[in-house]
Design an enzyme around this catalytic site. Structure first.
Site, PDB file in Angstrom:
ATOM      1  CD  GLU A  38      -7.328  13.836   4.406  1.00  0.00           C
ATOM      2  OE1 GLU A  38      -6.933  14.552   3.463  1.00  0.00           O
ATOM      3  OE2 GLU A  38      -6.795  13.834   5.530  1.00  0.00           O
TER       4      GLU A  38
ATOM      5  CG  ASN B 192      -5.076  11.358  12.585  1.00  0.00           C
ATOM      6  OD1 ASN B 192      -4.002  11.665  12.069  1.00  0.00           O
ATOM      7  ND2 ASN B 192      -6.238  11.630  12.014  1.00  0.00           N
TER       8      ASN B 192
ATOM      9  CG  ASP C  43      -5.521   9.060   9.192  1.00  0.00           C
ATOM     10  OD1 ASP C  43      -4.897   8.800  10.239  1.00  0.00           O
ATOM     11  OD2 ASP C  43      -5.485  10.167   8.630  1.00  0.00           O
TER      12      ASP C  43
ATOM     13  CD  GLU D 215     -19.095  26.283   1.804  1.00  0.00           C
ATOM     14  OE1 GLU D 215     -18.453  26.548   2.834  1.00  0.00           O
ATOM     15  OE2 GLU D 215     -20.105  26.917   1.434  1.00  0.00           O
TER      16      GLU D 215
ATOM     17  CG  ASN E  92       1.277  11.418   8.546  1.00  0.00           C
ATOM     18  OD1 ASN E  92       1.364  12.140   9.531  1.00  0.00           O
ATOM     19  ND2 ASN E  92       0.927  11.898   7.369  1.00  0.00           N
TER      20      ASN E  92
ATOM     21  CG  PHE F  22       3.989  12.447  12.971  1.00  0.00           C
ATOM     22  CD1 PHE F  22       4.276  12.016  14.252  1.00  0.00           C
ATOM     23  CD2 PHE F  22       3.322  11.587  12.112  1.00  0.00           C
ATOM     24  CE1 PHE F  22       3.904  10.745  14.675  1.00  0.00           C
ATOM     25  CE2 PHE F  22       2.936  10.319  12.526  1.00  0.00           C
ATOM     26  CZ  PHE F  22       3.233   9.898  13.815  1.00  0.00           C
TER      27      PHE F  22
ATOM     28  N   PRO G 117      -4.052  16.079  18.678  1.00  0.00           N
ATOM     29  CG  PRO G 117      -1.834  16.728  18.997  1.00  0.00           C
ATOM     30  CD  PRO G 117      -2.918  16.711  17.967  1.00  0.00           C
TER      31      PRO G 117
ATOM     32  CG  HIS H 105     -10.037  10.501   8.424  1.00  0.00           C
ATOM     33  ND1 HIS H 105      -9.989  11.524   7.506  1.00  0.00           N
ATOM     34  CD2 HIS H 105      -8.893  10.613   9.153  1.00  0.00           C
ATOM     35  CE1 HIS H 105      -8.873  12.218   7.669  1.00  0.00           C
ATOM     36  NE2 HIS H 105      -8.198  11.684   8.671  1.00  0.00           N
TER      37      HIS H 105
END
Length: 598
Positions: free
Chosen positions: A277, A461, A459, A313, A520, A525, A391, A386
């Protein structure tokens, strides 16, 4: 009792000042059809988290999980067991009960699922700060008490819509804010003016080797160690009050957070740093320059959508950045693993709607670096990734992880074909210190990619009970695994996922404390989703950065906060390098006490 109709789901409490609160409800009707009245027993109500409001489709939520939504869910698994019924009450009425004291140890503050709480028409003089843990509250009534002040911790109730404070001798400034600008303005005021809480304990390194093993390692002239830090830093675009409403606005500001992030990186002084990130602007304007001053060189790629954007952007698009100490390592090759492009290029992936809607629409990436030690010639393959968060897309997580590992294996095979690095020249007068061991090992020769040490950070997840973790740690996953959700992805779902890297998670090493520590931490969570994977055949774990203090976490609503600049925390470890077997056999008599296995 307050002259008010109590909502149907409200549960009256009869002894609010006791140390714990027990709530009973009629026993649910059993699955066999018998009425609960046929049994004299009663059961305690089991509270469940209320379902959060659906996230919007803004970029901040489609590419990043909201703070009240978990990035993982239990995979659908076939089962014949009868699931226990769930109670869905979310309101608690303790109004009009002449309560004078509500200690912070009261069980009320463990009911983090509450949506409505009534403490009105009592004799309270203080609301305990632990009320800030009830982050699901949307209505909180404390009118007609004896409150002269409000706890700043009310500022953590970022979902609160109504705060009833009338009839209390409160400071006029607080009343004016509420009357003039409403509940949200008062919550923001309390949140942003909350004095800094006590700092958490400093995280220490946890040594996994015994004292003699450490001494033998230090005395071995051929021993090599490498340290790694992995950190999802929460890029500026996602650090919004809408996603992290419990965090003071000044603590969300990038100008504040970036200094804490850099302090955390430099405090551990690792050889390799893997960040997720990191947006283009942050990398170009801050990290690449600041870390260059500390002796690091960097490799960075943004996510795929940066190719379609321009100007300001584009500079907001985040990606993965890998830094390494340029005084020790030379970058031999760098590679972008663009998961949607890799999937499209696979001939075994049918170009179905699932491919276009589930895989190709996600622009997550991995960055692969091939590093070589300038002095010893030891090689490392370092991956940094990443993985998608949602989920509902567990199949996408599996495919992205498999594509990443495939590319790492290919990169290692290419790396092994390169000629070994020539030994450094011997300079007279250098390394003449009798107390400094001199390496007698020639540069290693790697006959195949599996001989090269591999480190994959990121990460992911996914928690330790997920299919992704099973695949990474065991090297295989069944083709019909439920987390594929019935979708077809070529060989992956016809033959299963496979790899030959012999990967293990650093925190699963003996003595590291085991998996399940928090990486995290948000209201929705708290768990482990970040990992440092390593090839156990040629690396061993010497030490890990210890987990967060559990007592401190019990007092926190979530991260970021004053001391933690991201919703993730950094994880770090030190490895020892195991030379290829043919070379280690020749040197085995040099220092037999040096640890060679995990």
């Amino acid at each position: 009792m307050a002259s008010r109709t109590v909502p149907k789901s409200a549960i009256p409490i009869t002894n609010p000042n006791s140390k714990s609160i027990t709530i009973t409800s009629p026993k649910p009707e059993p699955a066999n059809g018998r009425s609960s009245k046929e049994s004299p027993e009663s059961s305690s109500a089991t509270a469940t988290n209320s379902t959060p409001d659906p996230a919007t489709n803004s970029p901040s939520t489609t590419n990043h999980p909201p703070a009240n939504v978990a990035p993982i869910s239990e995979a659908p698994r076939p089962s014949t067991a009868i699931k226990p019924p769930q109670n869905t009450w979310g309101s608690l009425d303790m109004g009009g009960m002449n309560i004078k004291n509500l200690p912070g140890s009261n069980g009320l503050f463990t009911f983090t699922f509450l949506i409505n709480l009534y403490l009105n028409h009592n004799a309270l003089t203080i609301v305990p700060p632990r009320v800030g843990l009830l982050t699901q509250l949307k209505e909180f009534y404390i009118f007609d008490n004896h409150l002269a002040s409000l706890p700043y911790e009310l500022g953590s109730l970022y979902q609160l819509q109504t705060l009833g404070i009338e009839g209390n001798p409160l400071d006029a400034s607080l009343k004016n804010i509420a009357q003039k600008d409403g509940t949200q303005a008062l919550i923001v005021y309390l949140r942003d003016n909350n004095p800094a809480a006590p700092s958490p304990p400093v995280r220490q390194w946890k040594n996994l080797l015994t004292g003699p093993e450490r001494e033998a390692l230090a005395a071995d002239p051929n021993a090599e160690t490498v340290s790694v830090l992995c950190f999802n830093i929460l890029c500026e675009r996602y650090a919004t009050e809408r996603l992290y409403g419990y965090t003071p606005s000044w603590a969300l500001a990038w100008s504040f957070r970036r200094d804490l992030i850099m302090k955390e990186i430099l405090r551990h002084d690792t050889d390799i740093v893997c960040l997720q990130e990191v947006d283009i602007a942050q990398y170009e304007d801050y990290f690449s320059k600041r870390l260059a001053d500390e002796g690091y060189a960097g490799v960075f790629w943004p996510k795929s959508r940066a190719n379609r954007l321009t100007g300001a952007e584009r500079r907001q698009v985040d990606g993965c950045a890998t830094f390494y100490k340029s005084s020790r390592f030379q970058l031999i090759e760098k590679q972008l693993a663009e998961f949607n492009a890799l999937a499209m290029a696979r001939p075994d992936f049918r170009k179905t709607d699932d491919m276009f809607n589930r895989i190709l629409g996600k622009d997550h990436i991995g960055v692969i670096c091939l590093l070589e030690d300038i002095n010893t010639g030891t090689r490392l393959v370092v991956g940094n990734a990443h993985i998608h968060w949602d989920p509902a897309f567990s199949d996408v997580k599996l495919v992205q992880a498999a594509l990443l590992v495939d590319e790492v294996q290919k990169a290692a095979d290419r790396f092994a074909k390169l000629s070994p690095r020539p030994p450094p020249p011997v300079t007279p007068g250098v390394n003449d210190d009798p107390d400094q061991p001199i390496s007698q090992r020639p540069p290693p020769v790697y006959t195949e990619g599996a001989k090269i040490p591999v480190i994959i950070c990121g990460d992911f997840n996914s928690n330790p009970g997920s299919g992704l973790y099973e695949f990474m740690s065991s090297g295989h996953l069944a083709p019909n695994h439920p987390e594929f959700l019935g979708h077809a992805y070529g060989v992956y779902t016809s033959e299963g996922l496979k790899h030959r890297l012999n990967l293990k998670s650093a925190y699963s090493a003996p003595g590291a404390g085991g998996e399940g520590h928090v990486t995290n931490f948000v209201p929705g969570f708290q768990g482990e989703i970040d990992y440092v994977w390593f090839s156990a055949g040629n690396l061993g774990v010497n030490a890990v950065l210890e987990e967060l203090d559990s007592t401190y976490l019990e007092k926190c609503v979530g991260f970021p906060n004053t001391y933690f600049p991201s919703d993730h925390v950094a994880i770090s470890c030190e490895f020892r390098v195991k030379p290829p077997r043919d070379q280690s056999a020749k040197l085995s008599t040099t220092n037999p006490g040096t640890p060679t296995s995990l």
